[in-house]
Design a protein around this motif. Structure first.
Motif, PDB file in Angstrom:
ATOM      1  N   ALA A  52     -52.439 -42.481  19.305  1.00 23.69           N
ATOM      2  CA  ALA A  52     -52.348 -43.192  18.027  1.00 23.69           C
ATOM      3  C   ALA A  52     -50.946 -43.722  17.778  1.00 23.69           C
ATOM      4  O   ALA A  52     -50.764 -44.763  17.123  1.00 23.69           O
ATOM      5  CB  ALA A  52     -52.786 -42.278  16.879  1.00 23.69           C
ATOM      6  N   ALA A  53     -49.941 -43.026  18.317  1.00 19.48           N
ATOM      7  CA  ALA A  53     -48.550 -43.461  18.128  1.00 19.48           C
ATOM      8  C   ALA A  53     -48.280 -44.813  18.773  1.00 19.48           C
ATOM      9  O   ALA A  53     -47.305 -45.495  18.421  1.00 19.48           O
ATOM     10  CB  ALA A  53     -47.602 -42.408  18.696  1.00 19.48           C
ATOM     11  N   LEU A  54     -49.139 -45.237  19.716  1.00 23.62           N
ATOM     12  CA  LEU A  54     -48.976 -46.532  20.361  1.00 23.62           C
ATOM     13  C   LEU A  54     -49.470 -47.682  19.492  1.00 23.62           C
ATOM     14  O   LEU A  54     -49.251 -48.850  19.825  1.00 23.62           O
ATOM     15  CB  LEU A  54     -49.727 -46.555  21.698  1.00 23.62           C
ATOM     16  CG  LEU A  54     -49.282 -45.540  22.750  1.00 23.62           C
ATOM     17  CD1 LEU A  54     -50.201 -45.606  23.972  1.00 23.62           C
ATOM     18  CD2 LEU A  54     -47.840 -45.779  23.162  1.00 23.62           C
ATOM     19  N   GLU A  55     -50.163 -47.365  18.391  1.00 24.62           N
ATOM     20  CA  GLU A  55     -50.735 -48.358  17.485  1.00 24.62           C
ATOM     21  C   GLU A  55     -51.579 -49.376  18.251  1.00 24.62           C
ATOM     22  O   GLU A  55     -51.343 -50.587  18.211  1.00 24.62           O
ATOM     23  CB  GLU A  55     -49.639 -49.054  16.683  1.00 24.62           C
ATOM     24  CG  GLU A  55     -48.843 -48.095  15.806  1.00 24.62           C
ATOM     25  CD  GLU A  55     -47.792 -48.803  14.963  1.00 24.62           C
ATOM     26  OE1 GLU A  55     -47.531 -49.997  15.209  1.00 24.62           O
ATOM     27  OE2 GLU A  55     -47.245 -48.159  14.059  1.00 24.62           O
ATOM     28  N   VAL A  97     -46.843 -36.392  28.657  1.00 24.01           N
ATOM     29  CA  VAL A  97     -46.312 -37.655  29.148  1.00 24.01           C
ATOM     30  C   VAL A  97     -45.821 -38.489  27.969  1.00 24.01           C
ATOM     31  O   VAL A  97     -46.326 -38.375  26.850  1.00 24.01           O
ATOM     32  CB  VAL A  97     -47.401 -38.434  29.934  1.00 24.01           C
ATOM     33  CG1 VAL A  97     -48.544 -38.854  29.024  1.00 24.01           C
ATOM     34  CG2 VAL A  97     -46.820 -39.639  30.646  1.00 24.01           C
ATOM     35  N   ASP A  98     -44.841 -39.318  28.232  1.00 26.55           N
ATOM     36  CA  ASP A  98     -44.350 -40.283  27.249  1.00 26.55           C
ATOM     37  C   ASP A  98     -45.195 -41.549  27.394  1.00 26.55           C
ATOM     38  O   ASP A  98     -44.932 -42.393  28.251  1.00 26.55           O
ATOM     39  CB  ASP A  98     -42.867 -40.571  27.509  1.00 26.55           C
ATOM     40  CG  ASP A  98     -42.259 -41.529  26.494  1.00 26.55           C
ATOM     41  OD1 ASP A  98     -43.011 -42.123  25.709  1.00 26.55           O
ATOM     42  OD2 ASP A  98     -41.024 -41.695  26.508  1.00 26.55           O
ATOM     43  N   TYR A  99     -46.220 -41.679  26.562  1.00 26.01           N
ATOM     44  CA  TYR A  99     -47.118 -42.828  26.670  1.00 26.01           C
ATOM     45  C   TYR A  99     -46.372 -44.143  26.464  1.00 26.01           C
ATOM     46  O   TYR A  99     -46.679 -45.155  27.113  1.00 26.01           O
ATOM     47  CB  TYR A  99     -48.252 -42.715  25.651  1.00 26.01           C
ATOM     48  CG  TYR A  99     -49.351 -41.774  26.069  1.00 26.01           C
ATOM     49  CD1 TYR A  99     -50.312 -42.152  26.988  1.00 26.01           C
ATOM     50  CD2 TYR A  99     -49.448 -40.492  25.526  1.00 26.01           C
ATOM     51  CE1 TYR A  99     -51.330 -41.295  27.373  1.00 26.01           C
ATOM     52  CE2 TYR A  99     -50.455 -39.621  25.906  1.00 26.01           C
ATOM     53  CZ  TYR A  99     -51.401 -40.029  26.826  1.00 26.01           C
ATOM     54  OH  TYR A  99     -52.403 -39.169  27.204  1.00 26.01           O
ATOM     55  N   ALA A 100     -45.393 -44.150  25.568  1.00 22.96           N
ATOM     56  CA  ALA A 100     -44.639 -45.376  25.321  1.00 22.96           C
ATOM     57  C   ALA A 100     -43.913 -45.837  26.583  1.00 22.96           C
ATOM     58  O   ALA A 100     -43.820 -47.035  26.866  1.00 22.96           O
ATOM     59  CB  ALA A 100     -43.646 -45.165  24.182  1.00 22.96           C
ATOM     60  N   ALA A 101     -43.405 -44.875  27.370  1.00 29.29           N
ATOM     61  CA  ALA A 101     -42.729 -45.229  28.617  1.00 29.29           C
ATOM     62  C   ALA A 101     -43.714 -45.790  29.635  1.00 29.29           C
ATOM     63  O   ALA A 101     -43.387 -46.709  30.400  1.00 29.29           O
ATOM     64  CB  ALA A 101     -42.011 -44.009  29.188  1.00 29.29           C
ATOM     65  N   VAL A 102     -44.938 -45.259  29.644  1.00 28.43           N
ATOM     66  CA  VAL A 102     -45.957 -45.747  30.575  1.00 28.43           C
ATOM     67  C   VAL A 102     -46.286 -47.213  30.289  1.00 28.43           C
ATOM     68  O   VAL A 102     -46.276 -48.061  31.189  1.00 28.43           O
ATOM     69  CB  VAL A 102     -47.229 -44.884  30.488  1.00 28.43           C
ATOM     70  CG1 VAL A 102     -48.371 -45.514  31.296  1.00 28.43           C
ATOM     71  CG2 VAL A 102     -46.961 -43.469  30.980  1.00 28.43           C
ATOM     72  N   VAL A 103     -46.572 -47.534  29.029  1.00 29.01           N
ATOM     73  CA  VAL A 103     -47.028 -48.887  28.697  1.00 29.01           C
ATOM     74  C   VAL A 103     -45.892 -49.891  28.606  1.00 29.01           C
ATOM     75  O   VAL A 103     -46.137 -51.090  28.464  1.00 29.01           O
ATOM     76  CB  VAL A 103     -47.842 -48.876  27.387  1.00 29.01           C
ATOM     77  CG1 VAL A 103     -49.033 -47.938  27.503  1.00 29.01           C
ATOM     78  CG2 VAL A 103     -46.985 -48.480  26.187  1.00 29.01           C
ATOM     79  N   SER A 104     -44.653 -49.432  28.721  1.00 33.89           N
ATOM     80  CA  SER A 104     -43.522 -50.365  28.715  1.00 33.89           C
ATOM     81  C   SER A 104     -43.185 -50.873  30.106  1.00 33.89           C
ATOM     82  O   SER A 104     -42.348 -51.778  30.245  1.00 33.89           O
ATOM     83  CB  SER A 104     -42.289 -49.690  28.104  1.00 33.89           C
ATOM     84  OG  SER A 104     -41.811 -48.647  28.947  1.00 33.89           O
TER      85      SER A 104
END
Length: 329
Positions: free
Chosen positions: A42-45, A111-118
């Protein structure tokens, strides 16, 4: 970005608990498995979360909408269990040219999802394992930077870098086309349409994939690993319980104690999830999950799972033992 969470599995290894609940709705550390995953993503919006459901999917849909009202969630039903590739295929739509994050619904990732999708490339979540023959394995180029081959559960693995169930692609339509090719040609591995086979087709067509090593992943596919995940997640940050309301009892953190629980003359913890309305009397419980409204009385429990509304009640025992007698229960 859209997120796809395959969650249609029946969880046969978790019976009898999955007779009445979808596997991903089983509780760990105070909330359903899927609740931990949805809270993380959810933090990825995201623009949308697509839950692929099957057995008792309406339970999962109701939970997601109630627990995450600000998250746009849509459910897609997988009528036949034809593999992970097929589950992703039914969730993809023609024209899904945007970014797609795929997260398995029965696994919690550290895992740092934000790092994955960046990352500018397509990404495969991986971790080094001691038993690679049990997993899909990633083979890298000579520089160790790009994925060149994916092998599903190889008999003679060339490495130990395992796929863990986390995938990120920049163009969902290309993934959909690759899976559509598998289905159209009826290419199956071990009787199923495998996502690894579709990803390999993308690699062969020139798509660039890079590995992303995650910190850890917590599988919830069988009772032992469900309890291990409960332990790990409680260790990562369980809320401090209010122990003043429990009579003549000892609470040993970390534990999760839900609302309206009754604990009398008992020892609870460490690593216990006790869901709302549960009752524990004259008992010792550690490293266990006790469902809503369940009752445990007169037992010493370890590594146990007690389902919602279940009752485990043992009457007091009277013993009359002579010298050097022994009872082992």
């Amino acid at each position: 970005m859209k997120i796809i969470i395959p969650a249609a599995g029946q969880g046969t290894r978790l019976r009898p608990h999955t007779h009445t609940l979808p596997k991903v709705m089983l509780p760990v550390a105070g909330r359903p498995i899927i609740g931990h995953i949805l809270a993380d993503v959810a933090a990825l919006e995201p623009e949308e979360v697509r839950l692929v459901v099957g057995y008792r999917g309406e339970t999962l849909e109701a939970y997601a909408r109630d627990a995450f009202p600000d998250l746009r969630v849509r459910t897609i039903r997988q009528e036949e269990q034809l593999g992970l590739g097929h589950a992703v295929f039914v969730a993809l739509e023609p024209g899904d040219h945007g970014e797609i994050l795929i997260v398995l619904g029965d696994t919690v990732f550290d895992v740092d999802y934000a790092a994955v999708v960046s990352r500018p490339d397509n990404v495969l979540g991986v971790r080094r394992v001691p038993d690679p023959e049990r997993f899909g394995i990633v083979e890298l180029d000579s520089a160790g930077e790009r994925v060149v081959r994916l092998v599903e559960k190889p008999a003679l693995p060339k490495g130990n870098l395992a796929l863990v169930g986390l995938y990120f692609v920049h163009d969902g339509e290309r993934l959909r086309t690759a899976i559509e090719g598998l289905v159209g040609d009826d290419v199956r591995t071990r009787g199923e349409y495998q996502l690894t086979d579709a990803l390999q087709r993308m690699i062969d067509d020139g798509e660039q994939f890079v590995p992303f090593e995650i910190g850890n992943w917590f599988d919830c596919g069988k009772p032992a690993t469900l309890l291990d995940t409960n332990r790990e997640l409680l260790d990562r940050g369980a809320p401090e319980p209010d122990t003043t309301r429990f009579q003549a009892s000892t609470i040993i953190p970390p534990v999760f104690i839900g609302p309206e629980c009754t604990i009398e003359n008992a020892v609870v913890g460490p690593h216990v999830t006790l869901l709302g309305g549960a009752t524990v009397r004259d008992a010792v419980i550690r490293d266990s999950i006790i469902g809503e409204r369940a009752t445990v009385q007169g037992f010493v429990l370890e590594r146990s799972i007690i389902g919602p509304g279940a009752r485990a009640v043992a009457p007091p025992r009277s013993l009359n033992l002579g010298e050097e007698s022994e009872i082992i229960c």
